[in-house]
Design a protein around this motif. Structure first.
Motif, mmCIF file in Angstrom:
data_model
loop_
_atom_site.group_PDB
_atom_site.id
_atom_site.type_symbol
_atom_site.label_atom_id
_atom_site.label_comp_id
_atom_site.label_asym_id
_atom_site.label_seq_id
_atom_site.Cartn_x
_atom_site.Cartn_y
_atom_site.Cartn_z
ATOM 1 N N LYS A 72 0.861 -1.182 0.000
ATOM 2 C CA LYS A 72 0.000 0.000 0.000
ATOM 3 C C LYS A 72 0.894 1.227 0.000
ATOM 4 C CE LYS A 72 -3.500 -2.283 2.883
ATOM 5 N NZ LYS A 72 -2.717 -3.495 3.228
ATOM 6 N N TYR A 73 0.475 2.241 -0.773
ATOM 7 C CA TYR A 73 1.260 3.471 -0.796
ATOM 8 C C TYR A 73 0.352 4.661 -1.069
ATOM 9 C CZ TYR A 73 4.782 6.952 -1.732
ATOM 10 O OH TYR A 73 5.543 8.085 -1.656
ATOM 11 N N GLY A 74 0.590 5.730 -0.342
ATOM 12 C CA GLY A 74 -0.147 6.972 -0.547
ATOM 13 C C GLY A 74 0.621 8.122 0.073
ATOM 14 N N LEU A 75 0.045 9.309 -0.021
ATOM 15 C CA LEU A 75 0.688 10.502 0.520
ATOM 16 C C LEU A 75 -0.299 11.282 1.372
ATOM 17 C CD1 LEU A 75 2.449 11.949 -2.674
ATOM 18 C CD2 LEU A 75 3.514 10.596 -0.865
ATOM 19 N N ALA A 76 0.210 11.860 2.438
ATOM 20 C CA ALA A 76 -0.509 12.916 3.149
ATOM 21 C C ALA A 76 0.088 14.227 2.655
ATOM 22 C CB ALA A 76 -0.325 12.770 4.656
ATOM 23 N N VAL A 77 -0.749 15.083 2.067
ATOM 24 C CA VAL A 77 -0.261 16.292 1.406
ATOM 25 C C VAL A 77 -0.757 17.537 2.142
ATOM 26 C CG1 VAL A 77 -0.116 17.559 -0.770
ATOM 27 C CG2 VAL A 77 -0.350 15.066 -0.797
ATOM 28 N N VAL A 78 0.151 18.464 2.363
ATOM 29 C CA VAL A 78 -0.177 19.765 2.958
ATOM 30 C C VAL A 78 0.029 20.826 1.887
ATOM 31 C CG1 VAL A 78 0.417 21.462 4.729
ATOM 32 C CG2 VAL A 78 0.497 19.015 5.263
ATOM 33 N N GLY A 79 -0.938 21.726 1.747
ATOM 34 C CA GLY A 79 -0.824 22.771 0.753
ATOM 35 C C GLY A 79 -1.217 24.128 1.312
ATOM 36 N N THR A 80 -1.116 25.139 0.485
ATOM 37 C CA THR A 80 -1.522 26.492 0.864
ATOM 38 C C THR A 80 -2.578 26.972 -0.127
ATOM 39 O OG1 THR A 80 0.229 27.487 -0.497
ATOM 40 C CG2 THR A 80 0.746 27.027 1.815
ATOM 41 N N VAL A 81 -3.452 27.867 0.335
ATOM 42 C CA VAL A 81 -4.487 28.423 -0.520
ATOM 43 C C VAL A 81 -4.821 29.825 -0.022
ATOM 44 C CG1 VAL A 81 -6.389 27.458 0.859
ATOM 45 C CG2 VAL A 81 -6.754 27.991 -1.568
ATOM 46 N N HIS A 82 -5.106 30.721 -0.946
ATOM 47 C CA HIS A 82 -5.519 32.069 -0.556
ATOM 48 C C HIS A 82 -6.906 31.983 0.080
ATOM 49 C CE1 HIS A 82 -6.764 36.265 -0.803
ATOM 50 N NE2 HIS A 82 -5.486 36.572 -1.021
ATOM 51 N N PRO A 83 -7.151 32.679 1.178
ATOM 52 C CA PRO A 83 -8.458 32.593 1.844
ATOM 53 C C PRO A 83 -9.636 32.923 0.933
ATOM 54 C CG PRO A 83 -6.878 33.719 3.250
ATOM 55 C CD PRO A 83 -6.203 33.526 1.926
ATOM 56 N N ASP A 84 -9.415 33.780 -0.060
ATOM 57 C CA ASP A 84 -10.502 34.146 -0.965
ATOM 58 C C ASP A 84 -10.617 33.190 -2.154
ATOM 59 O OD1 ASP A 84 -11.067 36.353 0.617
ATOM 60 O OD2 ASP A 84 -9.721 37.671 -0.528
ATOM 61 N N GLY A 85 -9.690 32.230 -2.245
ATOM 62 C CA GLY A 85 -9.706 31.309 -3.379
ATOM 63 C C GLY A 85 -9.889 29.869 -2.960
ATOM 64 N N PHE A 86 -10.484 29.660 -1.799
ATOM 65 C CA PHE A 86 -10.654 28.314 -1.248
ATOM 66 C C PHE A 86 -11.915 27.686 -1.841
ATOM 67 C CE2 PHE A 86 -12.135 25.574 2.344
ATOM 68 C CZ PHE A 86 -11.090 24.676 2.315
ATOM 69 N N TRP A 87 -11.773 26.570 -2.553
ATOM 70 C CA TRP A 87 -12.904 25.903 -3.196
ATOM 71 C C TRP A 87 -13.448 24.802 -2.303
ATOM 72 C CZ3 TRP A 87 -9.766 24.840 -8.287
ATOM 73 C CH2 TRP A 87 -9.539 26.056 -8.941
ATOM 74 N N THR A 88 -14.757 24.751 -2.156
ATOM 75 C CA THR A 88 -15.413 23.675 -1.429
ATOM 76 C C THR A 88 -16.441 23.023 -2.337
ATOM 77 O OG1 THR A 88 -17.262 24.977 -0.553
ATOM 78 C CG2 THR A 88 -15.170 25.068 0.665
ATOM 79 N N LYS A 89 -17.065 21.972 -1.850
ATOM 80 C CA LYS A 89 -18.123 21.305 -2.612
ATOM 81 C C LYS A 89 -19.507 21.777 -2.172
ATOM 82 C CE LYS A 89 -16.399 17.483 -1.057
ATOM 83 N NZ LYS A 89 -16.083 16.049 -0.790
ATOM 84 N N SER A 90 -19.564 22.826 -1.345
ATOM 85 C CA SER A 90 -20.833 23.225 -0.735
ATOM 86 C C SER A 90 -21.425 24.511 -1.306
ATOM 87 C CB SER A 90 -20.649 23.402 0.775
ATOM 88 O OG SER A 90 -19.687 24.413 1.054
ATOM 89 N N GLY A 91 -20.875 25.040 -2.406
ATOM 90 C CA GLY A 91 -21.332 26.340 -2.887
ATOM 91 C C GLY A 91 -22.091 26.333 -4.196
ATOM 92 N N ALA A 92 -22.449 25.157 -4.713
ATOM 93 C CA ALA A 92 -23.168 25.105 -5.990
ATOM 94 C C ALA A 92 -24.519 25.813 -5.861
ATOM 95 C CB ALA A 92 -23.367 23.659 -6.419
ATOM 96 N N ARG A 93 -24.928 26.531 -6.932
ATOM 97 C CA ARG A 93 -26.150 27.328 -6.890
ATOM 98 C C ARG A 93 -27.025 27.028 -8.103
ATOM 99 N NH1 ARG A 93 -23.076 33.138 -5.959
ATOM 100 N NH2 ARG A 93 -21.791 32.487 -4.166
ATOM 101 N N PRO A 94 -28.344 27.130 -7.950
ATOM 102 C CA PRO A 94 -29.218 26.978 -9.117
ATOM 103 C C PRO A 94 -28.798 27.940 -10.224
ATOM 104 C CG PRO A 94 -30.512 26.995 -7.105
ATOM 105 C CD PRO A 94 -29.110 27.355 -6.705
#
Length: 269
Positions: A72-94
């Protein structure tokens, strides 16, 4: 191919950060191998993963290894993101349109190959996709300020679409005929190929999915678990044509697969 194994595993992990609008900074290996595995095999896995992490602009900074009978092999990854450019899956709109940045069918093609039914063209295309970082797609998408983004991986398209619909409080309508597939994937699905993840994904998402009248092979591919799959994107429909042009100008894959409406759940039709 140990190097390919390491490269795909690294891509799958790194893409989680790109799917949230971020940039990977450092990664830690999480590895489990039997003592009988030759050292050169381990070196190939770690070496290819390190190359992919560097290609993503990050550093492989160590990790943890333990003994296990199954590699088994995988990675735990840490990254950076601008607070105003953070994408989530909870913002979809009609009114949003839905896009996908990679075809579907990796699970189907790999499972069939393990059973001795290789589709060479499909496997080659899937392998290329599974080793393609979502960095370029994320860079092309960033100026459009998408409402919601997630990557399509183990839960399959319908599982991740359900997550986006539920967390956004909307209904996702997917066009079954617009879904993109790797060569041979639909042929294998029509022949009855199903992965071990298929029933689990159905258990998870099926109560929230309306798919009456959809052909069994299309439905199976919509539930098919993906490795290092593409981004599922929701953004205002009036930005769709310009987004498509931006992706085309960079020779990046993009398919428009549906829309967001008021309501709940996921419809595939």
């Amino acid at each position: 191919d140990p190097a390919l194994y390491g490269r795909i595993a690294a891509t799958n992990a790194l893409n989680d950060v790109f799917a949230m609008g971020g940039a990977p900074l450092l990664a830690l290996s999480i590895a489990a191998f039997p003592e009988s595995l030759p050292n050169d095999v381990l070196a190939a896995i770690f070496g290819a993963a390190d190359e992919q992490v560097r290609a993503a602009g990050a550093i492989l900074a160590g990790g943890h290894t333990l003994r296990d009978e199954e590699p088994k092999y995988g990675l735990a990854v840490v990254g950076t993101v601008h607070p105003d450019g953070f994408w989530t899956k909870s913002g979809a709109r009609p009114g949003d349109a839905l896009f996908l940045t990679k075809p579907l069918g990796t699970g189907m093609l790999l499972h069939a190959a393990r059973e001795g039914r290789r589709h060479e063209e499909g496997l080659a295309a899937a392998t290329e996709a599974m080793t393609t970082l979502s960095r370029d797609a994320a860079d092309a998408l960033r100026p459009f300020s998408p409402h919601a983004v997630t990557d399509v991986t183990g839960f399959g398209l319908l599982g991740h679409a359900h997550e986006m619909a539920e967390r956004s409080g909307v209904r996702l309508e997917l066009d079954a005929q617009a879904l993109p597939f790797f060569p041979g994937a639909r042929e294998l699905a029509a022949a009855g190929t199903r992965t071990g993840g298929d029933p689990r994904n159905r258990d998870f998402a099926q109560p929230h999915v309306d798919a009456d009248g959809v052909a069994d092979d299309l439905l199976a591919l919509a539930y098919d678990p993906q490795t290092a799959g593409g981004l599922l994107i929701a953004l205002p429909a009036d930005k769709g044509a310009v987004l498509a042009a931006a992706f085309a100008s960079r020779s990046l894959f993009l398919a428009r697969i549906g829309r967001v409406v008021e309501g709940a759940g996921v419809a595939l039709g």
